[in-house]
Write an enzyme that holds these catalytic residues in place. Sequence first.
Site, PDB file in Angstrom:
ATOM      1  CE  LYS A  11      -4.925  91.961 -28.387  1.00  0.00           C
ATOM      2  NZ  LYS A  11      -4.944  90.997 -29.454  1.00  0.00           N
ATOM      3  CB  THR A  12       2.654  92.476 -28.405  1.00  0.00           C
ATOM      4  OG1 THR A  12       3.444  91.393 -28.893  1.00  0.00           O
ATOM      5  CG2 THR A  12       3.112  92.839 -27.002  1.00  0.00           C
ATOM      6  CG  HIS A  13      -0.875  87.526 -28.053  1.00  0.00           C
ATOM      7  ND1 HIS A  13      -1.537  87.962 -29.174  1.00  0.00           N
ATOM      8  CD2 HIS A  13      -1.813  87.347 -27.112  1.00  0.00           C
ATOM      9  CE1 HIS A  13      -2.833  88.035 -28.908  1.00  0.00           C
ATOM     10  NE2 HIS A  13      -3.027  87.675 -27.657  1.00  0.00           N
ATOM     11  NE  ARG A  35      -8.917  83.551 -20.747  1.00  0.00           N
ATOM     12  CZ  ARG A  35      -9.613  83.373 -21.825  1.00  0.00           C
ATOM     13  NH1 ARG A  35      -9.078  83.670 -22.998  1.00  0.00           N
ATOM     14  NH2 ARG A  35     -10.835  82.927 -21.770  1.00  0.00           N
ATOM     15  CB  SER A  43      -7.964  79.678 -25.604  1.00  0.00           C
ATOM     16  OG  SER A  43      -7.983  80.578 -26.675  1.00  0.00           O
ATOM     17  CE1 TYR A  98     -10.832  88.100 -20.623  1.00  0.00           C
ATOM     18  CE2 TYR A  98     -11.430  86.041 -19.551  1.00  0.00           C
ATOM     19  CZ  TYR A  98     -11.685  87.022 -20.480  1.00  0.00           C
ATOM     20  OH  TYR A  98     -12.798  86.925 -21.275  1.00  0.00           O
TER      21      TYR A  98
END
Length: 103
Positions: A11-13, A35, A43, A98
């Site tokens: 998992k990465t951003h 998203r 956020s 999302y």
Amino acid sequence: LATMPSPRVVKTHLPAHILPKSFWENRCKMIYVGRNAKDVAVSYYHFDLMNKFQAHPGTWAQYLEEFMAGRVAYGSWYDHVRGYWERRKDHPILYLFYEDLKE
């Protein structure tokens, strides 16, 4: 990653242009969850309000201007989603939203 058993889940951003070349060369399968920009901005703003490692983000109006210009610590949201969107044509990327997952 080399020591993790297959199949590996990472998992990465990270934006597409920062991922190691091996991800692209080995045609790693990816799931990208995009998203809504407004949700991301809200956020990030609230995260930056509590994040003591960065300067105070200012007012919401100031922050939103910076976010829209891509001048936030995480870079441009537009470039991030576009990077994966464009690469999905040549790589095994399942591009999801999302908001669709919530439905």
